[in-house]
Design a protein around this motif. Structure first.
Motif, short mmCIF file in Angstrom:
data_model
loop_
_atom_site.label_atom_id
_atom_site.label_comp_id
_atom_site.label_asym_id
_atom_site.label_seq_id
_atom_site.Cartn_x
_atom_site.Cartn_y
_atom_site.Cartn_z
N LEU A 272 5.91 26.70 6.42
CA LEU A 272 5.34 27.91 6.02
C LEU A 272 4.56 27.55 4.90
CD1 LEU A 272 8.08 30.56 6.86
CD2 LEU A 272 6.38 29.36 8.39
N TYR A 274 2.06 26.96 2.69
CA TYR A 274 0.51 26.90 2.30
C TYR A 274 0.11 27.45 1.15
CZ TYR A 274 -4.30 27.45 4.52
OH TYR A 274 -5.71 27.32 4.81
N PRO A 276 -1.46 27.25 -2.81
CA PRO A 276 -1.00 26.35 -3.57
C PRO A 276 0.01 27.19 -4.74
CG PRO A 276 -3.11 27.10 -4.51
CD PRO A 276 -2.79 27.70 -3.34
N GLY A 277 1.33 27.16 -4.13
CA GLY A 277 2.30 27.94 -5.20
C GLY A 277 2.60 27.43 -6.27
N GLY A 278 2.52 25.87 -6.36
CA GLY A 278 2.78 25.29 -7.64
C GLY A 278 1.56 24.08 -7.79
N PHE A 279 1.63 23.83 -8.85
CA PHE A 279 0.45 22.61 -9.28
C PHE A 279 0.70 21.32 -8.23
CE2 PHE A 279 -0.64 25.32 -12.73
CZ PHE A 279 -1.59 25.20 -13.16
N ILE A 282 -1.05 22.02 -4.28
CA ILE A 282 -2.47 22.26 -4.06
C ILE A 282 -3.04 22.07 -2.81
CG2 ILE A 282 -4.76 22.01 -5.19
CD1 ILE A 282 -3.20 23.35 -7.16
N GLU A 283 -2.75 21.05 -2.26
CA GLU A 283 -3.15 20.68 -0.98
C GLU A 283 -2.32 20.74 0.38
OE1 GLU A 283 -5.87 17.10 -1.03
OE2 GLU A 283 -5.15 16.77 -2.95
N SER B 107 -1.11 32.24 -7.74
CA SER B 107 -0.84 30.80 -7.35
C SER B 107 -2.05 30.15 -8.17
CB SER B 107 -0.96 30.64 -5.68
OG SER B 107 0.19 31.19 -5.18
N PRO B 108 -1.59 28.82 -8.47
CA PRO B 108 -0.26 28.40 -8.81
C PRO B 108 0.37 29.05 -9.76
CG PRO B 108 -1.65 26.85 -9.64
CD PRO B 108 -2.38 27.98 -8.83
N GLY B 109 1.96 28.88 -9.52
CA GLY B 109 2.65 29.74 -10.52
C GLY B 109 2.45 29.19 -11.81
N PRO B 138 -5.75 32.09 -5.23
CA PRO B 138 -6.04 31.67 -3.82
C PRO B 138 -5.22 32.32 -2.63
CG PRO B 138 -5.75 29.72 -5.44
CD PRO B 138 -5.49 31.13 -5.98
N ARG B 142 -5.91 32.99 1.38
CA ARG B 142 -4.66 32.85 2.53
C ARG B 142 -4.18 34.05 3.18
NH1 ARG B 142 -6.31 28.24 1.37
NH2 ARG B 142 -5.00 26.70 0.32
N ASP B 363 3.73 35.51 -1.29
CA ASP B 363 2.51 34.82 -1.36
C ASP B 363 2.54 34.16 0.09
OD1 ASP B 363 4.39 32.93 -2.50
OD2 ASP B 363 2.89 31.89 -2.80
N ILE B 364 3.80 33.70 0.53
CA ILE B 364 3.76 33.25 1.79
C ILE B 364 4.06 34.26 2.99
CG2 ILE B 364 5.34 31.60 3.44
CD1 ILE B 364 3.65 30.13 0.94
N GLN B 367 1.21 35.91 4.71
CA GLN B 367 0.25 35.05 5.58
C GLN B 367 0.61 35.34 7.08
OE1 GLN B 367 0.04 31.04 4.33
NE2 GLN B 367 0.07 31.72 2.20
N PHE B 457 -10.90 28.47 -8.43
CA PHE B 457 -9.41 27.52 -8.69
C PHE B 457 -9.57 26.30 -7.85
CE2 PHE B 457 -5.22 25.59 -8.67
CZ PHE B 457 -5.22 25.57 -9.79
N LEU B 458 -9.69 26.58 -6.43
CA LEU B 458 -9.66 25.32 -5.36
C LEU B 458 -10.59 24.40 -5.26
CD1 LEU B 458 -7.95 27.63 -2.71
CD2 LEU B 458 -6.84 25.97 -4.16
N GLN B 461 -10.57 20.30 -5.91
CA GLN B 461 -9.11 19.93 -5.67
C GLN B 461 -8.87 19.21 -4.46
OE1 GLN B 461 -7.03 20.92 -8.41
NE2 GLN B 461 -7.55 22.84 -9.11
N VAL B 463 -9.39 20.41 -1.72
CA VAL B 463 -8.63 21.42 -0.50
C VAL B 463 -9.66 21.75 0.50
CG1 VAL B 463 -7.76 23.89 -0.09
CG2 VAL B 463 -7.15 22.55 -2.28
N THR B 464 -8.99 21.38 1.72
CA THR B 464 -9.95 21.85 2.84
C THR B 464 -9.62 23.27 3.33
OG1 THR B 464 -8.60 20.63 4.04
CG2 THR B 464 -10.59 19.47 3.49
N PRO B 465 -10.34 24.11 3.67
CA PRO B 465 -10.01 25.60 4.16
C PRO B 465 -9.24 25.39 5.57
CG PRO B 465 -12.33 25.36 4.20
CD PRO B 465 -11.94 24.03 3.74
#
Lengths: 398, 465
Positions: A272, A274, A276-279, A282-283, B107-109, B138, B142, B363-364, B367, B457-458, B461, B463-465
């Motif tokens: 679950l 997905y 970025p909850g933390g640094f 991110i991915e 996010s991120p915290g 971000p 999501r 945040d999870i 979704q 922010f993303l 980095q 990140v692919t959507p």
């Protein structure tokens, strides 16, 4: 605990070879036979005989499916009754000592803790309860979600050693772990050489003995990490130290999946996440579990929860939503955790295995599915919990 | 347009009413972003309206940001429309989460963005979550990828009265006000029980539940006095004097100046006047009953309890008063307040006629609110409570819309409502369902076949959507 003979017929059974309509026979707490046709089983007029002796016949209803009992790992099962109430938990890391390798957290396992029954009625039969906090947190144990005593419930009080590497000082953290393992090797060669203050971070003789089990690969080490770079560093460190390593989290694991596979690092993933909850997440992405599996990384799926460890099957369903093969998802909450934590005769429907078996109304990974019957050690469970009693008290008209 | 936004700015001294002051506080600075909301027809899928109808081969027509038509079979003639074949798929209203901290705990915290709890005093009704909402979180993209089209962003639960909530759209924006749900009522977050006394127990109190209640009662007593001062002023403004008063009449009674502004009191007066909807974090039955007593004492209505893990125990009271419950499907045991939660709670409440929302507070979780509703439905069905899919869908659409006071605008697939629509790859109650297309006000904000990255922010980095 001994249990009589039960034959479950007509269910879609999820066997190591794949799903097939098959009969599973349990006797004396073990699975004794699995197969599409079993010549030694006779059924007539609602009764069965196994090898000529009476055997309870359970005929699965239309659409029912059969799996091994699910495994919740890691958890605080039996250690925590109410999260925020320290008085209700036995794993409160009060001790300042950062190295607690000798600690066996299931010494604090309460087999009557209410989350156990709440979890069990959703098909989870086994858990690994682990300690937290500190730098080397201690040893986790394998528990059976049944029984009223530690003697019945605790299957193995030491199946994993839990440690942490501080994100903000990664190289230093790994070096300190290496120092501890080196100390354990030294101590194994010459236990008489131990004197207080000589080994890192106050590690005592009993800690060094526990760490030696990691060195000798009798215990795997479990470390949390999410970022790809952390996972790479851990893979390198594992190869250097020649230990068995299980990484929890691995949110960016897909980025370095081949590297993890090559190093033989196993992962426990919450699909679950997905981010970025933390640094370090991110991915994170929804197909993380699928990509790790495809690369050949040993994969376990987890809620990382205790009170809601009952959602283990739904979490696995979400991994399928993210592209993971259905049977692989099922193995990741049964067979694979059993194997990684030294319980090869659990989590699998095959002759000789412990009879932890669940009969479901349908696909166990789908939300609307329920448990029809659940056996632990071949004995049928009463599917009730404290929540059942609350429901019954308040479900009448008001 | 520019004239319109600036019209209210800069005349605090001659304000006629609290309503004027309120409007100035929400005026937007930047021009609105124009987005395309083309005439579109979704056709061939199972249309679940959350208004009692399920059309197995239905259609939905979107026009000008609104739903123009919904029905079964062949859609009406719509020349020039974008036709989207949704055969084999499912269409529902956009999902609504009544309890989120996206943007205020983004996010991120990060310490720098921990903007959700004004933990400097136990009573801070004057702070507004819209002032803390970071639009680059971000989490918003999501959420929309999970079918969310509206969310209530709330301050945390540290405070007895924690400040205004923010009813928002998960859409790209440079500032939070551009995300505001049009014409949504204001809301206020309150909290009972463990959290305020834990946070303030060692910082001057409250330290107990009785201390919690005293703090809340004193705040509303002060608000009543403040409201009386404003009533006197507003009454005077409404009574024309010039020209009517003869030369030797005594000067009119009442103040010549409006009362000094007090942001805390402005929020509470809004509650007393029924304009600001109270959203109360409260778990246990006895605590919720104390909050209802507080509401009775000061003459306001609680709109929704949040978390409300024991709401099922007082569902008769909640139903009679039309007080809603925003609940989880199955969270429990993480604190003693949550010890008596049961997975059948939502179904029991709904069955008793209580409006409920399955909320996320995560945040999870935001979704996959559809899965949470599915769990709650399944838990009810297991014990014989006959919950239909339409009813369970209403827990994440129509009923949360009522909780936020926007049920006349969104929450169902009905002609005239805002075109907030989700197309799902499968039945949304299946664990496998994915949101394929998500429309907000008729604009396609998420397309699983061609996803994009919104958050600055993303970028860069990987990140692919």
């Amino acid at each position: 605990m001994s249990a009589g003979c039960v034959a479950v017929v007509g269910a879609l059974a999820h066997l190591p070879t794949g799903p097939v309509t098959a009969t599973v026979v349990m006797d004396g707490g073990r699975i004794v036979a699995v197969g599409a046709t079993l010549s030694e089983l006779s059924t007539r007029e609602g009764a069965a005989r196994w090898k000529g002796a009476p055997c309870e016949l359970v005929t699965a209803p239309e659409g029912a499916e059969l799996t091994a009992g699910l495994v919740a790992v890691p958890s605080r099962m039996g250690l925590v009754e109410v999260g925020l109430e320290n008085a209700s938990r036995s794993d409160d890391p009060r001790v300042a000592d950062p190295v607690r390798a000798a600690l066996r957290v299931v010494d604090g396992y309460d087999p009557r803790s209410t989350p156990i029954a709440v979890t069990r009625i959703h098909g989870v039969t086994d858990a690994v309860s682990v300690p937290g906090g500190g730098w080397v947190s201690g040893q986790g144990g394998w528990v059976h979600l049944t029984g009223g005593t530690q003697a019945e419930a605790v299957i193995d009080d030491a199946v994993v050693l839990v440690a942490g590497v501080p994100t903000g000082a990664y190289g230093e953290g790994l070096q300190e772990l290496s120092d501890l393992l080196a100390a354990a090797r030294l101590h194994a060669r010459n236990p008489g050489a131990w004197t207080e203050g000589r080994y890192p971070a106050g590690a005592g003789p009993s800690d060094l003995v526990a760490l030696d089990a990691v060195v000798r690969r009798r215990l795997p080490l479990m470390v949390g990490a999410d970022a790809a770079w952390q996972l790479e560093a851990l893979a390198r460190w594992k190869e250097r130290e020649q230990v068995d390593l299980i990484v929890t989290g691995a949110a960016e694991g897909w980025r370095v999946a081949d590297r993890l596979a090559a190093a033989g690092v196993a992962v426990i993933v919450d699909p679950l996440v997905y981010g970025p909850g933390g640094f370090d997440q991110i991915e994170a992405r929804p197909d993380n579990a699928a990509l790790l599996q495809a690369a050949g990384v040993p994969l376990v799926l987890s809620t990382f929860d205790t009170h809601n460890a009952r959602n283990t099957r739904v979490v696995a369903g979400n991994a399928v939503r993210g592209g993971l093969d259905h049977e692989a998802a099922l193995r990741a909450i049964t067979e694979t955790p059993a194997r990684l934590f030294g319980q090869p005769d659990r989590g699998v429907l095959r002759p000789g295995a412990v009879a932890d078996v669940v009969l479901w109304t349908g696909d166990p990974l789908e939300i609307g599915t329920s448990v029809l019957t659940e056996w632990i050690d071949g004995a049928p469970m009463v599917l009730r919990s404290r929540q059942t009693e609350l429901f019954e008290r308040y479900s009448g008209s008001q | 347009m520019i004239v319109v936004w600036l019209a209210g700015v800069g005349r605090a001294a001659d304000a006629a009413s609290l309503a004027d002051l309120e409007a100035r506080g929400h005026a937007r600075v930047e021009p609105p972003v124009e987005v395309s909301a083309p005439l579109s027809v979704l056709v061939g899928g199972t249309v679940m309206t959350a208004a009692g109808d399920v059309f197995p081969r239905g259609y939905v027509v979107l026009e000008g940001g609104r739903i123009r038509a919904v029905g079964e079979g062949d859609p009406p003639e719509t020349p020039g429309a974008v036709v989207v074949d949704v055969s084999g798929r499912f269409v529902t209203p956009g999902l609504i989460d009544t309890h989120s901290h996206l943007g205020v705990y983004p996010s991120p915290g990060a310490q720098a963005h921990a903007d959700g709890n004004e933990m400097t005093a136990p009573t801070t009704p004057g702070v507004w979550a819209e002032h803390s909402t970071w639009p680059q979180d971000p989490g918003f993209e999501r959420a929309v990828a999970g079918g969310i089209t509206t969310l209530q962003i709330l301050p945390g639960s540290a405070n007895l009265i924690g400040g205004r909530g923010f009813v928002a759209r998960p859409i790209p924006a440079r500032g939070s006000r551009a995300m505001a749900f049009p014409d949504a009522p204001q809301t206020v977050k309150m909290a009972c029980g463990e959290n305020p006394k834990r946070v303030y127990g060692e910082k001057g109190g409250p330290q107990t539940r009785m201390g919690n209640l005293r703090g809340q009662r004193e705040a509303f007593i002060a608000a009543q006095a403040y409201e009386r001062r404003w009533e006197a002023w507003e009454e005077k403004q409404a009574t024309p004097e010039t020209g009517k008063r003869r030369k030797h009449d005594p000067p009119p009674k009442g103040p010549d100046q409006p009362p000094d502004r007090d942001l805390d009191m402005e929020t509470l007066v809004g509650v007393l006047r029924g304009e600001i909807l109270p959203q109360i974090h409260c778990y246990m039955a006895d605590d919720m009953l104390s909050m209802l007593q507080l509401a009775d004492e000061f003459g306001f209505s609680v709109r929704s309890f949040h978390h409300a893990t024991e709401a099922y125990k007082i569902r008769d009271v909640l139903a009679e008063r039309h007080v809603a419950a925003s609940v989880w499907a199955d969270w429990w045991g993480f604190k003693l307040e949550a010890y008596d939660a049961i997975p059948e709670g939502a179904a029991l409440l709904s069955d008793a006629g209580v409006d409920i929302a399955i909320h996320s507070d995560s945040d999870i979780g935001i979704q996959r609110l559809n899965q949470e509703a599915s769990k709650a439905m399944a838990s009810g069905r297991r014990v014989g409570i006959a919950i239909t899919e339409d009813e369970a869908l209403r827990w994440i659409t129509a009923e949360p819309a009522w909780i936020l006071g926007i049920d006349d605008q969104t929450g169902t697939l009905e002609a005239g409502k805002r075109a907030d629509v989700v197309v799902w790859s499968a039945n949304p109650f299946s664990v496998l369902a994915q949101a394929d297309l998500v429309y907000v006000d008729g604009a396609l904000r998420y397309d699983r076949a061609a996803p994009t990255v919104w958050s600055d922010f993303l970028l860069g980095q990987g990140v692919t959507p």
